[in-house]
Write an enzyme that holds these catalytic residues in place. Structure first.
Site, short mmCIF file in Angstrom:
data_model
loop_
_atom_site.label_atom_id
_atom_site.label_comp_id
_atom_site.label_asym_id
_atom_site.label_seq_id
_atom_site.Cartn_x
_atom_site.Cartn_y
_atom_site.Cartn_z
N THR A 49 39.05 36.25 41.25
CA THR A 49 37.93 36.61 40.39
C THR A 49 36.71 35.72 40.55
OG1 THR A 49 37.29 36.77 38.04
CG2 THR A 49 38.96 35.16 38.59
N ALA A 103 48.07 40.61 37.17
CA ALA A 103 47.50 39.37 36.64
C ALA A 103 47.41 39.44 35.12
CB ALA A 103 46.09 39.14 37.21
N GLY A 128 47.55 48.96 36.55
CA GLY A 128 46.20 48.46 36.32
C GLY A 128 45.18 49.29 37.07
N TYR A 186 41.05 31.67 31.54
CA TYR A 186 41.34 32.69 32.54
C TYR A 186 40.90 32.24 33.92
CZ TYR A 186 40.66 36.95 35.29
OH TYR A 186 40.66 37.88 36.30
#
Length: 284
Positions: A103, A62, A11, A127
Site C-alpha cells: 500500500t 490483508a 476482497g 495499518y
C-alpha cells in the site's frame, strides 16, 4: 498446468481476479477466502498452504480496516506482517512465485513529487506500519518475490470510496469530501490484469513495484468525477482533513510513480477517468 493461489478471494482484488480467471485456462485457479487460507492462524495457515500446494501465490489477503487497526494492532500485524512472513518463507522453500500486494500507506505523505520505489518509508498509522513490516519480512524471507504497492483501490465488488459516493450522492443533497489528500485511485480490475500480465511475462524481476491508475487528484476531485459519470445532482463540498478527523491519520500526498512497472513489464496503465467509466458501465 500451474496452480495459482489467490488469497483474499472475496476482497476487491480477489473478486476481480475471479472475473478474469476464465480467460486464462492455462492456469488452475484456487480462490481462497479466510476459511481456506486463515491468515490470523499461522499454524493452520502453514498446513493449508501445504495442502493447496500452489505454484504461484497472489497474496491479496490483508487486514485493511485502517481506522480499526489503531485499536487492533496485534491482529493487524499478525495478518499483515507475520502471515506474510510465513507465506514468503513457504514460497522460498517450495520455489513458489509470490506476488504480494502492499500500500501507499507505507509513506508519511510529506512528499510533493510522485513517490518511486526507492522513496523513504515512514508510515503514520498502524495499518501502514503493519504493511511495511510485511514488505520487509517478505523480501527478507523471499528475495525473489514481487511486491506491488497500490493506492485508493475500488471495484464493483466490496466496500470502497466509489460505491460509497454513489450511494450518498443518491441519498443526500450535499456531501463533504476531503480536498487535501492527493494521490491516484486504482481500479482493482486493472491491477488484477497487471498481475496476470506479470506472471505471463517471459521475465520475472523481483522487488517492489508501484501500481495505480494514471492521474494526480484529491478525493474531492475523484468525487466530482463520480458525480459527473453518475449524473447525480448532489452538491459536493471540498473540506480539509482537519474537518473530518479519523482514528488513523492518512498521508496527505501519496501519488505513486509507475515508471518502473511500465518499463520492466511493458504495461499500459489507464488513466483514472477511463477506468472509472469502465466500472460505471459494468452491470454486476
Amino acid at each position: 498446468m500451474k496452480k495459482i493461489l489467490v488469497t483474499g478471494a472475496t476482497g476487491q482484488l480477489g473478486s476481480e481476479l475471479s472475473v478474469l480467471a476464465p480467460a486464462f485456462p492455462q492456469y488452475k485457479w484456487i480462490f481462497a477466502d479466510r476459511t481456506k487460507v486463515t491468515l490470523d492462524n499461522l499454524e493452520l495457515l502453514h498446513s493449508q498452504l501445504e495442502t493447496i500446494n500452489p505454484d504461484i501465490i497472489f497474496n491479496g489477503g490483508a487486514y485493511t480496516a485502517v481506522d480499526k487497526a489503531e485499536s487492533e494492532k496485534e491482529l493487524a500485524f499478525k495478518i499483515n506482517h507475520l502471515a506474510v512472513e510465513l507465506i514468503a518463507k513457504y514460497s522460498t522453500e517450495k520455489k513458489v512465485k509470490l506476488i504480494h500486494i502492499s500500500t501507499d500507506y507505507v509513506f508519511d505523505g510529506a512528499s510533493s513529487i510522485a513517490l518511486n520505489e526507492e522513496a523513504e518509508t515512514s508510515p503514520i498509522n498502524v495499518y501502514g506500519e503493519s504493511k511495511l513490516a510485511g514488505e520487509i519480512a517478505c523480501l527478507k524471507e523471499n528475495p525473489e518475490s514481487i511486491i506491488i504497492r497500490t493506492s485508493w483501490v475500488y471495484s464493483t465488488f466490496g466496500n470502497n470510496f466509489v460505491k460509497t459516493m454513489q450511494r450518498l450522492m443518491q441519498e443526500r443533497d450535499e456531501i463533504n469530501v476531503v480536498n487535501d489528500q492527493i494521490g491516484s485511485p486504482t481500479y482493482a480490475a486493472d491491477l488484477a490484469q497487471a498481475m496476470i500480465d506479470i506472471i505471463g511475462s517471459a521475465k520475472w524481476i523481483p522487488g517492489i513495484y508501484n501500481y495505480s491508475n494514471e492521474g494526480e487528484i484529491s478525493w474531492y476531485k475523484f468525487a466530482l468525477s463520480i458525480k459527473k459519470l453518475g449524473g447525480y445532482n448532489c452538491k459536493v463540498v471540498g473540506i480539509p482533513s482537519s474537518s473530518y478527523p479519523t482514528p488513523a491519520k492518512r498521508p496527505s500526498y501519496s501519488l505513486l510513480n509507475k515508471e518502473k512497472i511500465k518499463t520492466v513489464y511493458n504495461l499500459n496503465i489507464p488513466g483514472y477517468k477511463k477506468s472509472l467509466k469502465k466500472m460505471f458501465c459494468l452491470k454486476i
